[in-house]
Scaffold this active site. Structure first.
Site, PDB file in Angstrom:
ATOM      1  N   ARG A  67      87.008  19.369  59.269  1.00  0.00           N
ATOM      2  CA  ARG A  67      87.459  20.647  59.509  1.00  0.00           C
ATOM      3  C   ARG A  67      87.802  21.522  58.463  1.00  0.00           C
ATOM      4  O   ARG A  67      87.492  22.867  58.143  1.00  0.00           O
ATOM      5  CB  ARG A  67      88.573  20.694  60.479  1.00  0.00           C
ATOM      6  CG  ARG A  67      88.123  20.304  62.041  1.00  0.00           C
ATOM      7  CD  ARG A  67      89.341  20.417  62.760  1.00  0.00           C
ATOM      8  NE  ARG A  67      89.003  19.810  64.166  1.00  0.00           N
ATOM      9  CZ  ARG A  67      88.433  20.521  65.209  1.00  0.00           C
ATOM     10  NH1 ARG A  67      88.225  21.696  64.968  1.00  0.00           N
ATOM     11  NH2 ARG A  67      88.301  20.111  66.252  1.00  0.00           N
ATOM     12  N   MET A  92      86.077  29.978  69.244  1.00  0.00           N
ATOM     13  CA  MET A  92      86.247  28.524  70.085  1.00  0.00           C
ATOM     14  C   MET A  92      86.410  27.345  69.156  1.00  0.00           C
ATOM     15  O   MET A  92      86.055  26.322  69.528  1.00  0.00           O
ATOM     16  CB  MET A  92      84.946  28.462  71.069  1.00  0.00           C
ATOM     17  CG  MET A  92      84.559  29.494  71.716  1.00  0.00           C
ATOM     18  SD  MET A  92      86.236  29.840  72.822  1.00  0.00           S
ATOM     19  CE  MET A  92      86.213  28.452  74.245  1.00  0.00           C
ATOM     20  N   LEU A  95      91.360  25.689  64.887  1.00  0.00           N
ATOM     21  CA  LEU A  95      92.020  25.671  63.323  1.00  0.00           C
ATOM     22  C   LEU A  95      93.063  24.967  62.789  1.00  0.00           C
ATOM     23  O   LEU A  95      94.072  24.886  63.575  1.00  0.00           O
ATOM     24  CB  LEU A  95      92.175  27.102  63.020  1.00  0.00           C
ATOM     25  CG  LEU A  95      91.060  28.286  63.135  1.00  0.00           C
ATOM     26  CD1 LEU A  95      91.607  29.659  63.177  1.00  0.00           C
ATOM     27  CD2 LEU A  95      90.014  28.006  62.114  1.00  0.00           C
ATOM     28  N   ASN A 109      95.708  36.062  68.503  1.00  0.00           N
ATOM     29  CA  ASN A 109      94.636  35.326  69.382  1.00  0.00           C
ATOM     30  C   ASN A 109      94.784  35.574  70.859  1.00  0.00           C
ATOM     31  O   ASN A 109      96.013  36.067  71.175  1.00  0.00           O
ATOM     32  CB  ASN A 109      94.758  33.605  69.413  1.00  0.00           C
ATOM     33  CG  ASN A 109      93.750  32.983  70.243  1.00  0.00           C
ATOM     34  OD1 ASN A 109      92.389  33.161  70.383  1.00  0.00           O
ATOM     35  ND2 ASN A 109      94.218  31.960  71.256  1.00  0.00           N
ATOM     36  N   HIS A 111      94.232  34.565  74.732  1.00  0.00           N
ATOM     37  CA  HIS A 111      93.921  33.280  75.533  1.00  0.00           C
ATOM     38  C   HIS A 111      94.013  33.582  77.113  1.00  0.00           C
ATOM     39  O   HIS A 111      95.082  34.459  77.557  1.00  0.00           O
ATOM     40  CB  HIS A 111      95.218  32.212  75.184  1.00  0.00           C
ATOM     41  CG  HIS A 111      95.217  30.972  75.901  1.00  0.00           C
ATOM     42  ND1 HIS A 111      94.104  29.978  75.514  1.00  0.00           N
ATOM     43  CD2 HIS A 111      95.675  30.543  77.077  1.00  0.00           C
ATOM     44  CE1 HIS A 111      94.094  29.029  76.569  1.00  0.00           C
ATOM     45  NE2 HIS A 111      95.097  29.331  77.192  1.00  0.00           N
ATOM     46  N   THR A 143      99.723  29.958  65.440  1.00  0.00           N
ATOM     47  CA  THR A 143     100.487  28.990  64.579  1.00  0.00           C
ATOM     48  C   THR A 143      99.820  27.699  64.680  1.00  0.00           C
ATOM     49  O   THR A 143      98.760  27.578  65.196  1.00  0.00           O
ATOM     50  CB  THR A 143     101.930  28.649  65.018  1.00  0.00           C
ATOM     51  OG1 THR A 143     101.740  28.138  66.552  1.00  0.00           O
ATOM     52  CG2 THR A 143     102.688  29.906  65.293  1.00  0.00           C
ATOM     53  N   LEU A 146      98.129  24.687  68.758  1.00  0.00           N
ATOM     54  CA  LEU A 146      96.985  25.248  69.603  1.00  0.00           C
ATOM     55  C   LEU A 146      97.640  26.235  70.741  1.00  0.00           C
ATOM     56  O   LEU A 146      98.691  25.771  71.573  1.00  0.00           O
ATOM     57  CB  LEU A 146      96.180  24.451  70.290  1.00  0.00           C
ATOM     58  CG  LEU A 146      94.973  24.930  71.057  1.00  0.00           C
ATOM     59  CD1 LEU A 146      94.101  25.702  70.318  1.00  0.00           C
ATOM     60  CD2 LEU A 146      94.291  23.765  71.855  1.00  0.00           C
ATOM     61  N   GLU A 176      92.154  41.696  79.334  1.00  0.00           N
ATOM     62  CA  GLU A 176      92.223  41.148  78.025  1.00  0.00           C
ATOM     63  C   GLU A 176      91.762  42.667  77.190  1.00  0.00           C
ATOM     64  O   GLU A 176      92.362  42.774  76.210  1.00  0.00           O
ATOM     65  CB  GLU A 176      91.086  40.229  77.867  1.00  0.00           C
ATOM     66  CG  GLU A 176      91.535  38.835  78.343  1.00  0.00           C
ATOM     67  CD  GLU A 176      90.631  37.871  78.064  1.00  0.00           C
ATOM     68  OE1 GLU A 176      89.950  37.924  77.021  1.00  0.00           O
ATOM     69  OE2 GLU A 176      90.223  36.816  78.718  1.00  0.00           O
TER      70      GLU A 176
HETATM   71  C1  GRF Z   1      86.919  35.103  77.291  1.00  0.00           C
HETATM   72  O1  GRF Z   1      86.857  34.293  78.391  1.00  0.00           O
HETATM   73  C2  GRF Z   1      88.238  35.502  76.881  1.00  0.00           C
HETATM   74  O2  GRF Z   1      89.081  34.990  77.705  1.00  0.00           O
HETATM   75  C3  GRF Z   1      88.526  34.187  75.606  1.00  0.00           C
HETATM   76  O3  GRF Z   1      87.102  34.252  75.159  1.00  0.00           O
HETATM   77  C4  GRF Z   1      86.160  34.498  76.060  1.00  0.00           C
HETATM   78  C5  GRF Z   1      84.995  35.240  75.489  1.00  0.00           C
HETATM   79  O4  GRF Z   1      85.570  36.599  75.221  1.00  0.00           O
HETATM   80  N1  GRF Z   1      89.366  34.678  74.767  1.00  0.00           N
HETATM   81  P1  GRF Z   1      84.750  37.676  74.324  1.00  0.00           P
HETATM   82  O5  GRF Z   1      83.919  38.222  75.176  1.00  0.00           O
HETATM   83  O6  GRF Z   1      83.582  36.915  73.445  1.00  0.00           O
HETATM   84  O7  GRF Z   1      85.720  38.271  73.704  1.00  0.00           O
END
Ligand code: GRF
Length: 198
Positions: A67, A92, A95, A109, A111, A143, A146, A176
């Protein structure tokens, strides 16, 4: 006024990145300076290019479990773009503290759960399995732990009895796209007061 420069990290379609980019106009104190992905397959890269935003890819696969080596490459385009703020948006990769500590207090971030509930993956399935009547999403400072940093905003949705993980994810994603831009605007002005929608 010089704008805060925002680097957005993605791994997939980048719908959150698109919402953030569309929000950073006119009197918004920030502007996007980079969209960076850990995979060339990320559909969001084409959307960023179409918006005229610098993009970069640092593929994590050649680094295997190393990593630190991946992150030593990942940080380069962020530094070259002069980012003041880093937004993880559907990014995804976990870090390490080595990377996060370089952006402590400057990295956000989103979530898909009402943290501290359901850190990690499969949040919608877990909320349904628990029979939760409310679910939602959280924007937090990143931070080393996770999905654990200070909460900067949350948006709530009602869970319907006939919801599936897919229908619930779709409801959460709509929120979101409202929450992340609202939090970034306030954050870019140096205001960390949490936002709760509705
Ligand atoms: C979504 O499920 C969101 O909840 C998470 O990442 C996934 C894809 O998001 N943060 P995006 O369309 O790539 O922004």
């Amino acid at each position: 006024m010089s704008h805060k420069r925002v680097a957005i990290l993605i791994s997939g379609g980048g719908s959150n990145m698109v919402s953030l980019v569309r929000s950073m106009t006119s009197d918004h104190p920030a502007r996007p300076c980079l969209v960076l992905s850990n995979t060339a397959e990320a559909g969001g890269l084409a959307k960023a290019e179409a918006a005229g935003i610098r993009t970069a890819v640092v593929d994590h696969k050649p680094y295997g479990k190393d990593r630190a080596a991946f992150e030593a490459e990942l940080i380069q385009p962020i530094l070259e773009a002069g980012a003041d703020i880093v937004c993880l948006a559907g990014f995804m990769r976990v870090l390490t503290d080595g990377f996060v500590s370089q952006f402590q207090g400057r990295m956000l971030n989103i979530h898909p759960s009402l943290l501290p509930k359901y850190t990690g993956l499969n949040t919608h399935e877990r909320a349904l399995a628990e029979g939760d009547i409310h679910h939602g999403c959280t924007v937090h400072e990143v931070t080393a732990v996770l999905d654990d940093g200070p909460v900067l905003g949350q948006a709530q949705v009602n869970v319907a009895t006939d919801d599936t993980p897919e229908s619930l994810a779709a409801k959460v994603l709509v929120e979101e796209h409202k929450l992340y831009p609202a939090v970034l605007r306030r954050y870019a002005m140096g205001d960390k007061t949490p936002i709760f929608l509705p």
